[in-house]
Write an enzyme that holds these catalytic residues in place. Sequence first.
Site, PDB file in Angstrom:
ATOM      1  N   GLU A 153      44.574  46.667  48.708  1.00 49.11           N
ATOM      2  CA  GLU A 153      44.726  45.057  48.190  1.00 49.11           C
ATOM      3  C   GLU A 153      46.058  44.676  48.620  1.00 49.11           C
ATOM      4  O   GLU A 153      47.055  44.978  48.230  1.00 49.11           O
ATOM      5  CB  GLU A 153      44.981  45.359  46.451  1.00 49.11           C
ATOM      6  N   GLU A 246      42.734  39.652  35.768  1.00 49.04           N
ATOM      7  CA  GLU A 246      44.136  40.297  35.932  1.00 49.04           C
ATOM      8  C   GLU A 246      45.173  39.315  35.218  1.00 49.04           C
ATOM      9  O   GLU A 246      45.176  38.061  35.850  1.00 49.04           O
ATOM     10  CB  GLU A 246      44.298  40.813  37.340  1.00 49.04           C
TER      11      GLU A 246
HETATM   12 MN    MN Z   1      45.934  42.364  41.681  1.00 52.13          MN
END
Ligand code: MN
Length: 302
Positions: A153, A246
């Site tokens: 990520e 998120e």
């Molecule tokens: Mn994230």
Amino acid sequence: MRSANARPLVGIHALVFVSGWSQEEATRGVRLCRETGYDFIEIPLLDPTSVDVASTSALLDETGLEATCSLGLSFDTDTSAVDLEVATRGERLLEQALEVAHGLGAHYLGGVIYSAMGKYMEPATVAGRRAAREILKRIAARAEALDVRVGVEPVNRYESNLLNTSSQAIEFIQDVGSPNLVVHLDTYHMNIEEEPASAIRAAADYLGYVHVGESNRGYLGRGTIDFEAIFDALVAIKYAGPIAFESFSTAVISQDFASALAVWREPWTDGTDVARHAREFIRARLESRITSDAGSESHGKK
Ligand code: MN
């Protein structure tokens, strides 16, 4: 994790509901995830040895919920550190996280697994990048044997100095050279570093996990991110992997985690409300596009 009908499964990061993963928090997190309508829960493995694998597995089995796992390394476990002791601690932590993810029946482990998740005061070094790459090569191989995909990520400049953009992440996983690695893109980070919809289209062949978060990490649609363009891009590339919401608020998360991510405010106080809102926000955007996409295919040239 891929849904049978090639529609993305939609999940949520556990820290929307709870600050850690004690037995009580696991029970509450899984229940709230279920009640707010998600397909899977993303369990943070910042401290993998603290997770009671048997009890969480039982909870997941009882509820039929799937799990994914994520973590960010710290400066004490930074695999891009030139200090071999620090990098080795990072590798051990990733190995432990992998074992826990596998123990939970998760098929995905991702996050900032190539450097510390925090503000660096200097650029990444060639030696550091090489160290992170070699460690990830071993982790990806081990993960493949356990049927766990590993996601890299890229995050914004204030949270890593190594991978800030989608193209950097692609180049990095090409360097590692493991077919078990995917790119994990996060709308919040992309919004800072690049144009999210273009980044998604460019990552089509590598994209394996998506974090949906607003520019202020609060309620979706109440910041500056162009989610219409983002969902257009995801549907255009026929993305069918997991999508996880998120969002972080000091109302829920621990002081340590808040400090690592520079969360100094409460964009919300009720995790279930922001979760329900996000579930509906994502569902509406996927369904309108996937339905119209299927329609246009069936009435198309063929
Ligand atoms: Mn994230």
